[in-house]
Scaffold this active site. Structure first.
Site, PDB file in Angstrom:
ATOM      1  N   ASN A 157       0.869  -1.171   0.000  1.00 58.51           N
ATOM      2  CA  ASN A 157       0.000   0.000   0.000  1.00 58.51           C
ATOM      3  C   ASN A 157       0.908   1.223   0.000  1.00 58.51           C
ATOM      4  O   ASN A 157       1.475   1.577   1.029  1.00 58.51           O
ATOM      5  CB  ASN A 157      -0.892  -0.019   1.255  1.00 58.51           C
ATOM      6  CG  ASN A 157      -1.698   1.261   1.402  1.00 58.51           C
ATOM      7  OD1 ASN A 157      -1.814   2.049   0.457  1.00 58.51           O
ATOM      8  ND2 ASN A 157      -2.258   1.483   2.582  1.00 58.51           N
ATOM      9  N   SER A 160       3.172  -2.394  10.257  1.00 55.60           N
ATOM     10  CA  SER A 160       4.628  -2.427  10.466  1.00 55.60           C
ATOM     11  C   SER A 160       5.262  -3.766  10.101  1.00 55.60           C
ATOM     12  O   SER A 160       6.176  -4.244  10.782  1.00 55.60           O
ATOM     13  CB  SER A 160       4.970  -2.027  11.916  1.00 55.60           C
ATOM     14  OG  SER A 160       4.536  -0.697  12.158  1.00 55.60           O
ATOM     15  N   LYS A 165       0.157   4.245  -0.308  1.00 55.43           N
ATOM     16  CA  LYS A 165      -0.493   5.452   0.242  1.00 55.43           C
ATOM     17  C   LYS A 165      -0.268   6.638  -0.706  1.00 55.43           C
ATOM     18  O   LYS A 165      -0.198   6.434  -1.908  1.00 55.43           O
ATOM     19  CB  LYS A 165       0.012   5.733   1.660  1.00 55.43           C
ATOM     20  CG  LYS A 165      -0.007   4.481   2.535  1.00 55.43           C
ATOM     21  CD  LYS A 165       0.145   4.787   3.981  1.00 55.43           C
ATOM     22  CE  LYS A 165       0.285   3.487   4.753  1.00 55.43           C
ATOM     23  NZ  LYS A 165       0.042   3.638   6.165  1.00 55.43           N
ATOM     24  N   HIS A 191      -9.629   1.339   4.464  1.00 58.52           N
ATOM     25  CA  HIS A 191      -8.361   1.486   5.204  1.00 58.52           C
ATOM     26  C   HIS A 191      -8.602   2.421   6.399  1.00 58.52           C
ATOM     27  O   HIS A 191      -9.376   3.377   6.294  1.00 58.52           O
ATOM     28  CB  HIS A 191      -7.276   2.051   4.282  1.00 58.52           C
ATOM     29  CG  HIS A 191      -5.912   1.989   4.896  1.00 58.52           C
ATOM     30  ND1 HIS A 191      -5.481   2.901   5.826  1.00 58.52           N
ATOM     31  CD2 HIS A 191      -4.907   1.104   4.751  1.00 58.52           C
ATOM     32  CE1 HIS A 191      -4.246   2.589   6.209  1.00 58.52           C
ATOM     33  NE2 HIS A 191      -3.872   1.497   5.575  1.00 58.52           N
ATOM     34  N   GLU A 242      -5.641  -5.058  10.251  1.00 57.83           N
ATOM     35  CA  GLU A 242      -4.614  -4.038  10.493  1.00 57.83           C
ATOM     36  C   GLU A 242      -4.907  -3.301  11.795  1.00 57.83           C
ATOM     37  O   GLU A 242      -5.684  -2.325  11.794  1.00 57.83           O
ATOM     38  CB  GLU A 242      -4.613  -3.015   9.355  1.00 57.83           C
ATOM     39  CG  GLU A 242      -4.303  -3.598   8.001  1.00 57.83           C
ATOM     40  CD  GLU A 242      -3.675  -2.556   7.092  1.00 57.83           C
ATOM     41  OE1 GLU A 242      -2.555  -2.798   6.641  1.00 57.83           O
ATOM     42  OE2 GLU A 242      -4.272  -1.492   6.873  1.00 57.83           O
ATOM     43  N   GLU A 256      -6.955   4.779   7.575  1.00 59.42           N
ATOM     44  CA  GLU A 256      -6.691   6.196   7.303  1.00 59.42           C
ATOM     45  C   GLU A 256      -7.894   6.834   6.599  1.00 59.42           C
ATOM     46  O   GLU A 256      -8.214   7.997   6.824  1.00 59.42           O
ATOM     47  CB  GLU A 256      -5.415   6.347   6.464  1.00 59.42           C
ATOM     48  CG  GLU A 256      -4.185   6.081   7.323  1.00 59.42           C
ATOM     49  CD  GLU A 256      -2.991   5.545   6.568  1.00 59.42           C
ATOM     50  OE1 GLU A 256      -2.966   5.610   5.327  1.00 59.42           O
ATOM     51  OE2 GLU A 256      -2.063   5.045   7.238  1.00 59.42           O
ATOM     52  N   GLY A 311       2.255   2.015  10.724  1.00 63.09           N
ATOM     53  CA  GLY A 311       3.230   3.098  10.606  1.00 63.09           C
ATOM     54  C   GLY A 311       3.925   3.462  11.905  1.00 63.09           C
ATOM     55  O   GLY A 311       4.568   4.503  11.994  1.00 63.09           O
TER      56      GLY A 311
HETATM   57  C1  PEP Z   1      -0.906   0.156   5.907  1.00 60.52           C
HETATM   58  O1  PEP Z   1      -1.020   1.356   5.815  1.00 60.52           O
HETATM   59  O2  PEP Z   1      -1.730  -0.583   5.360  1.00 60.52           O
HETATM   60  C2  PEP Z   1       0.211  -0.362   6.685  1.00 60.52           C
HETATM   61  C3  PEP Z   1       0.137  -1.582   7.108  1.00 60.52           C
HETATM   62  O3  PEP Z   1       1.255   0.490   6.921  1.00 60.52           O
HETATM   63  P1  PEP Z   1       2.675   0.129   7.604  1.00 60.52           P
HETATM   64  O4  PEP Z   1       3.147  -1.178   7.007  1.00 60.52           O
HETATM   65  O5  PEP Z   1       3.552   1.261   7.279  1.00 60.52           O
HETATM   66  O6  PEP Z   1       2.416  -0.033   9.069  1.00 60.52           O
END
Ligand code: PEP
Length: 248
Positions: free
Chosen positions: A9, A212, A11, A94, A166, A96, A172
């Protein structure tokens, strides 16, 4: 046996030129057959990236879409536009988007149904906040998100859908869920899928972990029984993504 799926992803990162540079750098090593690899890129990068990976097994995904076919929805992208451009997957719900763009369980469900209508494969994101985890309501909360997203989705259509677990506190932040924490929730999600549909359907549906994920923790996370790969944010923007794919 479920085929694992690793999706990056990106973003809101990478201009079209930068996107092509990154894809050039990683595409040969991500062109594998052991698992499905998806680059979920910004809208403006979709067409150049699709063109760039056309002779590989790599698929391209969008990070959002609207739930109408077309019309007066300034700034939105329709599933029809995505499909015609060669997009295969679309991330929906997601955290976000839920947090900054007022995405709700209802809009996620509308988008899931519309994506299916156009033959796009939804990657539906669910996940709890740290506060919810500390209060012990993680599983209840995620059950509501899963059931709402799949409301009125038939089992035939559900089979191809990907769920991405998630935890918001892990996105992040560098704080990855432990293998046991991630497996526990993914197993609960599969139970919920069995209760909505049946065991056979739940066994076919892929559940990713995201939060992460990096080249060091990917192998052990993806080895857990109910974790069928990962949705990767930050680490998908670097050559390190190759090692995550290779960890399968
Ligand atoms: C994401 O935004 O879907 C995500 C898992 O981000 P990160 O791997 O940076 O934690």
């Amino acid at each position: 046996m479920r085929k694992k799926i690793i999706a990056g992803n990106w973003k809101m990162n990478k201009t079209p030129m930068e996107a092509l540079e990154l894809v050039e750098q990683i595409k040969d090593k991500c062109n594998v057959s052991e698992c499905d690899v998806v680059f979920c890129v910004p809208f403006i990068d979709l067409i150049p990236v699709i063109e760039k990976v056309k002779d590989t097994n790599i698929s391209v995904g969008a990070q959002n879409m609207y739930f109408e076919d077309n019309g007066a929805y300034t700034g939105e992208i329709s599933p029809k536009m995505l499909k015609e451009s060669g997009v295969k997957y679309v991330i929906l719900g997601h955290s976000e988007r839920r947090q900054y763009f007022c995405e709700t369980d209802e809009t996620v469900n509308k988008k899931v149904k519309k994506a299916i209508e156009y033959g796009l494969i939804p990657i539906i994101c669910v996940g709890e906040t740290l506060e919810q985890r500390e209060k012990g309501v993680t599983v209840d909360f995620i059950n509501v998100q899963v059931k709402s997203a799949l409301y009125n989705v038939s089992k035939e259509d559900a089979e191809n859908i990907v769920i991405a677990y998630e935890p918001i506190w892990a996105i992040g932040t560098g704080k990855t869920a432990t293998n046991a924490q991630a497996q526990e929730v993914c197993a609960e999600i599969r139970k919920t899928l069995s209760s909505i549909y049946d065991n056979e359907t739940a066994d076919k549906m892929r559940i990713q972990y995201g939060g992460s994920v990096n080249e060091k923790n990917a192998k052990d996370l993806f080895a857990m029984g109910d974790i069928d790969g990962g949705l990767v944010g930050g680490a998908s923007l670097k050559a390190e993504f190759i090692d995550i794919v290779k960890s399968i």
